[in-house]
Motif scaffolding. Sequence first.
Motif, mmCIF file in Angstrom:
data_model
loop_
_atom_site.group_PDB
_atom_site.id
_atom_site.type_symbol
_atom_site.label_atom_id
_atom_site.label_comp_id
_atom_site.label_asym_id
_atom_site.label_seq_id
_atom_site.Cartn_x
_atom_site.Cartn_y
_atom_site.Cartn_z
ATOM 1 N N CYS A 1 -11.709 13.038 -69.574
ATOM 2 C CA CYS A 1 -12.488 12.165 -70.454
ATOM 3 C C CYS A 1 -12.979 12.969 -71.648
ATOM 4 C CB CYS A 1 -13.678 11.574 -69.694
ATOM 5 S SG CYS A 1 -14.835 12.811 -69.086
ATOM 6 N N GLU A 2 -13.311 12.235 -72.711
ATOM 7 C CA GLU A 2 -13.815 12.871 -73.928
ATOM 8 C C GLU A 2 -15.329 12.885 -73.982
ATOM 9 O OE1 GLU A 2 -12.139 11.188 -77.417
ATOM 10 O OE2 GLU A 2 -10.059 11.496 -76.783
ATOM 11 N N ARG A 3 -15.938 11.898 -73.345
ATOM 12 C CA ARG A 3 -17.402 11.791 -73.410
ATOM 13 C C ARG A 3 -17.937 11.443 -72.022
ATOM 14 N NH1 ARG A 3 -15.090 8.622 -77.249
ATOM 15 N NH2 ARG A 3 -15.134 9.421 -79.377
ATOM 16 N N ASP A 62 -13.642 -2.463 -69.469
ATOM 17 C CA ASP A 62 -13.831 -2.539 -70.912
ATOM 18 C C ASP A 62 -15.310 -2.787 -71.207
ATOM 19 O OD1 ASP A 62 -11.156 -2.189 -71.447
ATOM 20 O OD2 ASP A 62 -10.723 -4.342 -71.310
ATOM 21 N N LEU A 63 -15.803 -2.171 -72.269
ATOM 22 C CA LEU A 63 -17.202 -2.338 -72.649
ATOM 23 C C LEU A 63 -17.381 -3.625 -73.438
ATOM 24 C CD1 LEU A 63 -18.108 1.279 -73.779
ATOM 25 C CD2 LEU A 63 -18.848 0.134 -71.695
ATOM 26 N N PRO A 64 -18.612 -4.163 -73.447
ATOM 27 C CA PRO A 64 -18.890 -5.285 -74.344
ATOM 28 C C PRO A 64 -18.667 -4.870 -75.793
ATOM 29 C CG PRO A 64 -20.651 -4.998 -72.746
ATOM 30 C CD PRO A 64 -19.760 -3.805 -72.612
ATOM 31 N N GLU A 65 -18.397 -5.833 -76.619
ATOM 32 C CA GLU A 65 -18.072 -5.536 -78.020
ATOM 33 C C GLU A 65 -19.203 -4.810 -78.722
ATOM 34 O OE1 GLU A 65 -16.735 -7.919 -82.105
ATOM 35 O OE2 GLU A 65 -16.876 -8.972 -80.165
ATOM 36 N N PHE A 66 -20.461 -5.225 -78.456
ATOM 37 C CA PHE A 66 -21.571 -4.589 -79.163
ATOM 38 C C PHE A 66 -21.745 -3.137 -78.703
ATOM 39 C CE2 PHE A 66 -23.446 -6.573 -75.414
ATOM 40 C CZ PHE A 66 -24.151 -5.525 -74.855
ATOM 41 N N ALA A 67 -21.391 -2.826 -77.452
ATOM 42 C CA ALA A 67 -21.506 -1.458 -76.972
ATOM 43 C C ALA A 67 -20.380 -0.593 -77.496
ATOM 44 C CB ALA A 67 -21.519 -1.440 -75.440
ATOM 45 N N ARG A 74 -13.318 2.888 -79.397
ATOM 46 C CA ARG A 74 -13.606 3.023 -77.980
ATOM 47 C C ARG A 74 -13.042 1.813 -77.248
ATOM 48 N NH1 ARG A 74 -19.797 3.903 -76.092
ATOM 49 N NH2 ARG A 74 -19.434 5.276 -74.313
ATOM 50 N N THR A 75 -12.378 2.044 -76.118
ATOM 51 C CA THR A 75 -11.728 0.934 -75.431
ATOM 52 C C THR A 75 -12.280 0.711 -74.030
ATOM 53 O OG1 THR A 75 -9.991 2.447 -74.713
ATOM 54 C CG2 THR A 75 -9.599 1.179 -76.725
ATOM 55 N N SER A 76 -12.270 1.701 -73.186
ATOM 56 C CA SER A 76 -12.674 1.485 -71.795
ATOM 57 C C SER A 76 -13.437 2.701 -71.279
ATOM 58 C CB SER A 76 -11.457 1.213 -70.913
ATOM 59 O OG SER A 76 -10.574 2.313 -70.954
ATOM 60 N N VAL A 77 -14.182 2.452 -70.188
ATOM 61 C CA VAL A 77 -15.026 3.499 -69.608
ATOM 62 C C VAL A 77 -14.868 3.451 -68.094
ATOM 63 C CG1 VAL A 77 -17.412 4.219 -69.220
ATOM 64 C CG2 VAL A 77 -16.703 3.521 -71.486
ATOM 65 N N ASP A 95 -15.852 8.352 -70.583
ATOM 66 C CA ASP A 95 -15.224 7.642 -71.693
ATOM 67 C C ASP A 95 -13.928 8.357 -72.065
ATOM 68 O OD1 ASP A 95 -14.558 6.306 -73.963
ATOM 69 O OD2 ASP A 95 -16.436 6.676 -75.013
ATOM 70 N N CYS A 96 -12.835 7.614 -71.999
ATOM 71 C CA CYS A 96 -11.541 8.229 -72.299
ATOM 72 C C CYS A 96 -11.203 8.175 -73.787
ATOM 73 C CB CYS A 96 -10.438 7.555 -71.486
ATOM 74 S SG CYS A 96 -10.297 5.776 -71.782
ATOM 75 N N GLY A 97 -12.095 7.676 -74.592
ATOM 76 C CA GLY A 97 -11.896 7.728 -76.035
ATOM 77 C C GLY A 97 -11.027 6.615 -76.570
ATOM 78 N N ASP A 98 -10.108 6.946 -77.446
ATOM 79 C CA ASP A 98 -9.377 5.931 -78.201
ATOM 80 C C ASP A 98 -8.081 5.488 -77.533
ATOM 81 O OD1 ASP A 98 -7.954 8.203 -78.454
ATOM 82 O OD2 ASP A 98 -7.924 8.256 -80.647
ATOM 83 N N SER A 99 -7.849 5.867 -76.294
ATOM 84 C CA SER A 99 -6.599 5.455 -75.651
ATOM 85 C C SER A 99 -6.889 4.966 -74.239
ATOM 86 C CB SER A 99 -5.614 6.626 -75.593
ATOM 87 O OG SER A 99 -6.158 7.682 -74.830
ATOM 88 N N LYS A 100 -6.053 4.065 -73.775
ATOM 89 C CA LYS A 100 -6.160 3.575 -72.408
ATOM 90 C C LYS A 100 -5.792 4.706 -71.454
ATOM 91 C CE LYS A 100 -7.215 -0.911 -72.221
ATOM 92 N NZ LYS A 100 -8.207 -1.489 -71.297
#
Length: 234
Positions: A1-3, A62-67, A74-77, A95-100
Motif C-alpha cells: 500500500c501507499e498510505r 471503494d470509498l465514498p466520493e466525498f472521502a 484514489r480508488t479503493s481501500v 490505501d493502494c493509491g491510484d490503481s486497483k
Amino acid sequence: CERVGIIQVEQESGQLHPLAGVGYLPDEEQRWFTRMARLHLSDYLAPGVLARLSVGEVVLTDLPEFAAQDVTERTSVLVAPVRIGPHLLGLLLLDCGDSKQTYTGEDRELARAVARLTALMLDYYDHLRERAQAQASALAALEARRHMDTFLGIASHELRTPLTIIKGNLQLATWSAQQLISEQGAQASETESAMDPLPVLLAHAQQQVNRLSRLVNDLTEVSRSQIETLVLRM
C-alpha cells in the motif's frame, strides 16, 4: 500500500477520530484529518462493509466520493477492523493509491494481525487514561478531604470560645436569679411569682449550650480521626 491510516471509533456515537496517517503529502494529510474528524462510521462505510467488519473480516472497498476527494485518483481501500472482542475500537486503512490492487490472502492476514496489535495498543492507552483519571479523582478527593478537615478544625476551635463565654454567663445568671429569689423570700409575692420561670428558662438554655458543646466536640474528634491524631481513652 501507499498510505496507511488509523482511525479510532467512539463506541456510543460512532464518531471518527483520526489518529495517524502515513504516506500523505502535507496538504493531503491535513485535509484527511480535518475531513475524517467530521464523520461518523455510518457516513464513511456502507452497511454491508460494516457488517463484514463487525465479524472480523478484512474488506477491500471503494470509498465514498466525498472521502476519495482527499487524495487524487484514489480508488479503493483495504479496511481491517481494530477490535477487542466484539467491540470495534477503530479502523486500519491500507490505501493502494491510484490503481486497483488485488490483495492476497497473506496480505489480508498481515493486515488483520496489524489491526489486532493496534487494538491492543489502543486498549492499553485507554486503560492508562482511565487509571490516570482515577488517580486524579482520588487526589482531588484527598485534597477536598484535607480542606474539610482543616475547616472542621478551625470551626470547632472558633466555636468553643463563644460557647464557653455563653455557658459561663448562663451559669452566672442562674446563680444570680437563685440568689435574688432566696433574698426576696416572702417580701414581694408578685415579684417572686414573676421570677419563678427564670431558673427554668436558664436551665433550658444551659441544656442547649451543653448540647451544642457536644456537637463541637464531635466535630473536633471527626477532624482528628481524619488526620489520625484522635486519642482513644478506654
